[in-house]
Scaffold this motif. Structure first.
Motif, PDB file in Angstrom:
ATOM      1  N   ARG A 163      14.761 -33.323  -9.416  1.00 43.39           N
ATOM      2  CA  ARG A 163      13.427 -34.123  -8.820  1.00 43.39           C
ATOM      3  C   ARG A 163      13.431 -35.088  -9.447  1.00 43.39           C
ATOM      4  O   ARG A 163      12.283 -36.215  -8.951  1.00 43.39           O
ATOM      5  CB  ARG A 163      12.543 -32.626  -9.025  1.00 43.39           C
ATOM      6  N   LYS A 180       6.447 -28.423  -9.396  1.00 44.04           N
ATOM      7  CA  LYS A 180       8.029 -27.848  -8.695  1.00 44.04           C
ATOM      8  C   LYS A 180       8.756 -28.223 -10.008  1.00 44.04           C
ATOM      9  O   LYS A 180       8.772 -28.936 -10.779  1.00 44.04           O
ATOM     10  CB  LYS A 180       8.629 -29.192  -7.789  1.00 44.04           C
ATOM     11  N   GLN A 201       8.303 -23.844  -7.092  1.00 46.85           N
ATOM     12  CA  GLN A 201       7.314 -24.475  -6.749  1.00 46.85           C
ATOM     13  C   GLN A 201       5.800 -23.552  -6.889  1.00 46.85           C
ATOM     14  O   GLN A 201       6.168 -22.072  -5.871  1.00 46.85           O
ATOM     15  CB  GLN A 201       7.659 -25.128  -5.733  1.00 46.85           C
ATOM     16  N   GLU A 243       3.333 -33.456  -8.095  1.00 54.29           N
ATOM     17  CA  GLU A 243       3.302 -34.084  -6.837  1.00 54.29           C
ATOM     18  C   GLU A 243       1.675 -33.599  -5.911  1.00 54.29           C
ATOM     19  O   GLU A 243       2.069 -32.672  -6.210  1.00 54.29           O
ATOM     20  CB  GLU A 243       4.436 -33.545  -5.932  1.00 54.29           C
ATOM     21  N   VAL A 259       0.744 -33.693  -0.038  1.00 55.78           N
ATOM     22  CA  VAL A 259       0.659 -34.282   0.973  1.00 55.78           C
ATOM     23  C   VAL A 259      -0.135 -34.396   2.182  1.00 55.78           C
ATOM     24  O   VAL A 259      -0.404 -32.956   2.666  1.00 55.78           O
ATOM     25  CB  VAL A 259       1.847 -34.870   1.551  1.00 55.78           C
ATOM     26  N   GLU A 280       6.588 -32.507   9.463  1.00 51.21           N
ATOM     27  CA  GLU A 280       8.338 -32.931   8.951  1.00 51.21           C
ATOM     28  C   GLU A 280       9.316 -32.798   9.393  1.00 51.21           C
ATOM     29  O   GLU A 280       9.251 -32.673  10.669  1.00 51.21           O
ATOM     30  CB  GLU A 280       8.280 -31.531   7.645  1.00 51.21           C
ATOM     31  N   ASN A 291      10.951 -36.740   1.177  1.00 49.74           N
ATOM     32  CA  ASN A 291      11.081 -35.411  -0.496  1.00 49.74           C
ATOM     33  C   ASN A 291      11.701 -35.423  -0.454  1.00 49.74           C
ATOM     34  O   ASN A 291      12.426 -34.559  -1.901  1.00 49.74           O
ATOM     35  CB  ASN A 291      10.338 -34.061   0.408  1.00 49.74           C
ATOM     36  N   GLU A 292      13.106 -35.009  -0.017  1.00 49.81           N
ATOM     37  CA  GLU A 292      13.967 -34.170  -0.411  1.00 49.81           C
ATOM     38  C   GLU A 292      15.838 -35.187  -0.298  1.00 49.81           C
ATOM     39  O   GLU A 292      15.700 -35.535   1.358  1.00 49.81           O
ATOM     40  CB  GLU A 292      14.482 -33.060  -0.789  1.00 49.81           C
TER      41      GLU A 292
HETATM   42  P1  AMP Z   1      10.285 -28.496  -1.420  1.00 47.71           P
HETATM   43  O1  AMP Z   1      11.369 -27.434  -2.103  1.00 47.71           O
HETATM   44  O2  AMP Z   1      10.305 -29.786  -1.676  1.00 47.71           O
HETATM   45  O3  AMP Z   1      11.707 -29.050   0.278  1.00 47.71           O
HETATM   46  O4  AMP Z   1       9.798 -28.284  -0.179  1.00 47.71           O
HETATM   47  C1  AMP Z   1       9.728 -27.008   0.355  1.00 47.71           C
HETATM   48  C2  AMP Z   1       7.941 -26.478   1.571  1.00 47.71           C
HETATM   49  O5  AMP Z   1       7.101 -27.084   0.801  1.00 47.71           O
HETATM   50  C3  AMP Z   1       8.382 -28.936   2.227  1.00 47.71           C
HETATM   51  O6  AMP Z   1       9.236 -28.637   3.521  1.00 47.71           O
HETATM   52  C4  AMP Z   1       6.844 -28.778   2.719  1.00 47.71           C
HETATM   53  O7  AMP Z   1       6.790 -28.384   3.730  1.00 47.71           O
HETATM   54  C5  AMP Z   1       5.983 -27.954   1.049  1.00 47.71           C
HETATM   55  N1  AMP Z   1       6.030 -29.228   0.633  1.00 47.71           N
HETATM   56  C6  AMP Z   1       6.811 -29.698  -0.067  1.00 47.71           C
HETATM   57  N2  AMP Z   1       6.446 -30.524  -0.854  1.00 47.71           N
HETATM   58  C7  AMP Z   1       4.952 -30.996  -0.650  1.00 47.71           C
HETATM   59  C8  AMP Z   1       4.095 -32.255  -0.721  1.00 47.71           C
HETATM   60  N3  AMP Z   1       4.417 -32.827  -2.053  1.00 47.71           N
HETATM   61  N4  AMP Z   1       3.092 -32.221   0.272  1.00 47.71           N
HETATM   62  C9  AMP Z   1       2.570 -30.799   1.232  1.00 47.71           C
HETATM   63  N5  AMP Z   1       3.832 -30.180   0.846  1.00 47.71           N
HETATM   64  C10 AMP Z   1       4.711 -30.265   0.676  1.00 47.71           C
END
Ligand code: AMP
Length: 325
Positions: free
Chosen positions: A70, A110, A121, A151, A154, A159, A236-237
């Motif tokens: 990340r 995370k 996370q 992070e 947000v 999304e 995000n990813e």
């Molecule tokens: P990720 O593993 O980074 O894909 O995160 C999984 C889910 O967590 C995302 O699809 C979002 O719903 C939520 N999420 C992750 N990062 C954030 C963030 N910085 N702000 C708000 N929601 C987040």
């Protein structure tokens, strides 16, 4: 794959059984294959590095490296002009405290490596003290050394994601942007069209194309993004593979993401990725697989089952696409 029951094994002409970093198995693979690709990013980088030195690997090793970590991922996005939420690399509790006071808002910690579907996370509230942070740190690290990112949370409207294909000549073809709903951090539903401002949709496609080109990517990848309540787009990813939020393409596009991936890595022209109908994709998670009989009875539904043997909570067992028109 180490697993004789893995879904791909059931539809493959040949299965080489071994761990993903087993040199004997990898060497058999590189001897037999003209092209090697991967469909998950949680595989040891060193093994794939060796494969890249001994065969044609697509997507390339750089794409795998960046999307596994990340810290590298966020730095790569930002250095290519792709905006993200505020983030900081943290290697201990003091780093988290400093970053949290800088962001001055609720944040998410995370793990840098190996997290997915919300695993690895944890939320950290804006006013968390050192002892709260230490407790969360210990829970995530299990007492091991750990690299993380903090992070800023947000405040998002929705999304979305964009799946793109890039071929060897550098042509990039995006699919339509889609809207994703998560339940318990796991993708539940993808809705197409996304119902967002077309200008935001176009910008999302441009960002995904930018990432694919900057990685010199060959194959299909996905960029997951937030649309903020201010109408901004934040990445995000990166997923370096055909993605769950692209499974709708199987039934709603002329060329689906899996064929597009094979076309790209085999050095063929990319197919037509246009969408010919509206569609909602729903994942079948855990015992939702038991709905199969009802779904078969519904003529507007196209069902895709993965042939996974064990039903476990949170496990993606299949999905279905409901064609809307
Ligand atoms: P990720 O593993 O980074 O894909 O995160 C999984 C889910 O967590 C995302 O699809 C979002 O719903 C939520 N999420 C992750 N990062 C954030 C963030 N910085 N702000 C708000 N929601 C987040």
């Amino acid at each position: 794959s180490p697993d004789v029951n893995a879904p791909a094994v059931q539809v493959s002409h040949r299965h080489i059984q071994g761990e993903y970093d087993n040199r004997r198995a990898l060497s058999e693979l590189t001897e037999r294959a003209d092209v090697v690709t991967y469909e998950l990013e949680q595989i040891p980088l060193e093994g794939m590095q060796w494969v890249a030195e001994n065969a044609y690997l697509a997507p390339n090793i750089h794409a795998l490296d960046v999307s596994q970590d990340r810290v590298k991922e966020k730095a790569f996005l930002n250095s290519n002009g792709v905006p993200t939420t505020a983030w900081k690399e943290c290697r201990n509790v003091a780093d988290v405290e400093t970053a949290l006071s800088e962001f001055a808002c609720d944040s998410i910690l995370k793990v840098a490596f190996g997290g997915y579907d919300g695993k690895g996370q944890a939320k950290i509230l804006r006013d968390a003290g050192a002892s709260d942070i230490a407790e969360i740190w210990d829970r995530l690290s299990h007492g091991q050394e750990m690299v993380t990112i903090l992070e800023a949370t947000v405040d998002f409207d929705c999304e979305i994601s964009v799946v793109v294909a890039r071929d060897k000549a550098g042509n990039v073809v995006p699919y339509d942007p889609v809207r994703n709903h998560h339940e318990n951090h796991i993708l539940a539903t993808t809705i197409v069209p996304a119902g967002i401002d077309p200008a935001i949709g176009e910008k999302a496609q441009t960002l995904a194309k930018t990432v694919a080109s900057a990685l010199e990517y060959v194959g299909v990848m996905c960029l997951e993004m937030f649309v903020t309540t201010d109408g901004e787009l934040l990445a995000n990813e990166i997923a370096p593979r055909p993605h769950n939020s692209g499974h709708w393409t199987l039934d709603a596009c002329f060329t689906d993401q899996f064929e597009q991936h094979i076309r790209a890595i085999a050095g063929w022209n990319l197919g037509n990725g246009e969408r010919h109908c509206d569609v909602i994709m729903e994942n079948l998670i855990g015992d939702e697989i038991n709905k199969t009989n009802d779904l078969i009875a519904d003529g507007s539904v196209s069902l895709h089952l993965y042939g996974k043997v064990d039903i476990k909570p949170g496990r993606k067992m299949g999905h279905f696409n409901r064609i809307i028109k």
